[in-house]
Motif scaffolding. Structure first.
Motif, short mmCIF file in Angstrom:
data_model
loop_
_atom_site.label_atom_id
_atom_site.label_comp_id
_atom_site.label_asym_id
_atom_site.label_seq_id
_atom_site.Cartn_x
_atom_site.Cartn_y
_atom_site.Cartn_z
N ALA A 59 7.35 3.32 13.07
CA ALA A 59 6.45 4.12 13.90
C ALA A 59 5.07 4.21 13.26
O ALA A 59 4.95 4.35 12.04
CB ALA A 59 7.03 5.53 14.09
N PHE A 60 4.03 4.15 14.10
CA PHE A 60 2.67 4.30 13.57
C PHE A 60 1.73 4.71 14.69
O PHE A 60 2.00 4.53 15.88
CB PHE A 60 2.18 2.99 12.94
N VAL A 113 4.36 6.32 9.96
CA VAL A 113 5.00 7.63 9.92
C VAL A 113 6.50 7.47 9.70
O VAL A 113 7.17 6.72 10.43
CB VAL A 113 4.76 8.40 11.23
N PHE A 114 7.02 8.17 8.69
CA PHE A 114 8.45 8.20 8.44
C PHE A 114 8.99 9.57 8.85
O PHE A 114 8.42 10.60 8.49
CB PHE A 114 8.76 7.95 6.96
N GLU A 115 10.09 9.58 9.56
CA GLU A 115 10.67 10.83 10.02
C GLU A 115 11.14 11.68 8.84
O GLU A 115 11.34 11.20 7.73
CB GLU A 115 11.87 10.55 10.94
N LYS A 116 11.29 12.96 9.13
CA LYS A 116 11.80 13.90 8.13
C LYS A 116 13.14 13.39 7.58
O LYS A 116 13.97 12.91 8.34
CB LYS A 116 11.98 15.26 8.80
N TYR A 117 13.30 13.47 6.29
CA TYR A 117 14.49 13.03 5.56
C TYR A 117 14.57 11.52 5.35
O TYR A 117 15.46 11.05 4.63
CB TYR A 117 15.80 13.48 6.25
N ALA A 118 13.70 10.73 5.96
CA ALA A 118 13.84 9.28 5.90
C ALA A 118 13.63 8.74 4.49
O ALA A 118 14.42 7.93 4.01
CB ALA A 118 12.86 8.61 6.87
N GLU A 159 3.40 10.44 6.00
CA GLU A 159 2.48 9.46 6.58
C GLU A 159 1.75 8.67 5.49
O GLU A 159 1.46 9.20 4.40
CB GLU A 159 1.45 10.16 7.46
N PHE A 160 1.44 7.42 5.83
CA PHE A 160 0.69 6.55 4.91
C PHE A 160 -0.37 5.79 5.73
O PHE A 160 -0.02 5.02 6.63
CB PHE A 160 1.61 5.54 4.22
N GLU A 161 -1.64 6.03 5.41
CA GLU A 161 -2.71 5.26 6.04
C GLU A 161 -2.80 3.90 5.38
O GLU A 161 -2.86 3.79 4.16
CB GLU A 161 -4.04 5.99 5.92
N GLN A 217 0.82 -1.21 0.00
CA GLN A 217 0.00 0.00 0.00
C GLN A 217 0.86 1.27 0.00
O GLN A 217 0.50 2.28 -0.62
CB GLN A 217 -0.94 0.00 1.20
N ILE A 218 1.99 1.22 0.68
CA ILE A 218 2.87 2.39 0.69
C ILE A 218 3.44 2.65 -0.70
O ILE A 218 3.47 3.80 -1.16
CB ILE A 218 4.02 2.19 1.71
N ARG A 219 3.87 1.61 -1.38
CA ARG A 219 4.40 1.78 -2.73
C ARG A 219 3.34 2.34 -3.68
O ARG A 219 3.63 3.19 -4.53
CB ARG A 219 4.96 0.45 -3.25
#
Length: 288
Positions: free
Chosen positions: A255-256, A267-272, A282-284, A224-226
């Motif tokens: 993290a979620f 949730v992916f941190e800034k720059y990740a 963020e990805f639901e 789903q993220i891709r």
């Protein structure tokens, strides 16, 4: 409980500042003689019509006006789901020409929570103390470099450095409580920190992605993220490529939080996985 076990390794090695320990001990000791009176008041309210509304109002006033009451409020039993998370300690102070504002949350899951409330609250207390101490240290180092490169004390004061720690409730139902504890510094975003807590209020355990998505949670989430990344690129969003360290699949410790729809939001941190200008990404993930 994987998330909780990893959290334990972190907070067991964190040293709470001695000043904070003393303040907590003094506040708890000074409130000891007042606890019975509050218990009697609570029992009276429970026998009175409109109990929930009265108790909610009393708690709101007390938590906003009394630091001692706020620190002891975690000991109040849960009444019909009324108390799940609250501010147990809140303060603002000036420290070395910097402004510090802290709101420490605490959870109370009732008398049968198997120790989860205490464990989560201890994590939050230590994370808050650690972040505040490290943020002030970073600001001190920044000031030293600023002055060493020609800046003046007056110019430094104009920077209005602020350190803030607070929390956000992501979702709260009879079954799930999801919230985030955040730390930020006004002079930089490189050191922002967020920790998410996802609690199952029926079993009094920490929820994992596997609990929510099943054994194939990694495959489901990655797919789903891709798909969402591809859709966002079509609308102009920019993501790092695999050679640049971009998205290559989630890990067990990703993290979620859980949103109001009951879906996990990774949730992916800034720059990740994207340029810094994108901030946190963020990805639901839809539950199947």
């Amino acid at each position: 409980m994987k998330e909780m076990e990893k959290g334990r390794e972190t907070y067991e090695n964190v040293r709470i500042p001695e000043e904070l320990q003393q303040k907590v001990s003094q506040a708890v000791e000074s409130s000891r003689m007042k606890r019975e009176r509050r218990r009697r008041l609570s029992r009276f309210l429970l026998r009175t019509a409109g109990t929930a509304a009265l108790l909610a109002a009393a708690l709101t006033v007390a938590l906003n006006t009394s630091e001692v009451f706020a620190m002891e409020a975690r000991k109040i039993p849960v009444v019909g789901g009324l108390v799940k998370i609250m501010t147990i300690r809140s303060y603002e102070r000036s420290e070395r020409e910097m402004q510090v504002k802290v709101e420490v949350p605490g959870v109370d899951l009732g008398e049968t929570d198997n120790g989860l409330s205490e464990e989560v609250n201890e994590q939050i207390e230590k994370m808050t103390a650690q972040y505040e101490a490290e943020a002030l240290q970073r600001a001190d180092e920044y000031k030293e470099a600023f002055l060493a490169t020609g800046g003046t004390e007056e110019e430094w004061i104009e920077h209005d450095i602020r350190v803030r720690v607070w929390y956000e409730i992501k979702s709260q139902t009879e079954e799930i409580l999801s919230f985030a504890v955040k730390g930020t510094e006004s002079w930089t975003s490189a050191y922002a920190q967020t920790r998410y807590y996802n609690l199952d209020l029926k079993t009094n355990t920490c929820l994992t992605l596997e609990d929510l998505l099943g054994e194939d949670y990694m495959t489901i989430a990655d797919g789903q993220i891709r798909e969402q990344i591809a859709e966002r690129i079509q609308t102009g969003a920019v993501f790092l490529s695999s050679s640049e360290g971009g998205f290559a699949g989630i890990g067990e410790d990703v993290a979620f939080y859980i949103n109001e729809r009951g879906n996990p939001v990774i949730v992916f941190e800034k720059y990740a996985i994207a340029p810094g200008s994108a901030g946190e990404v963020e990805f639901e993930i839809e539950r199947q």
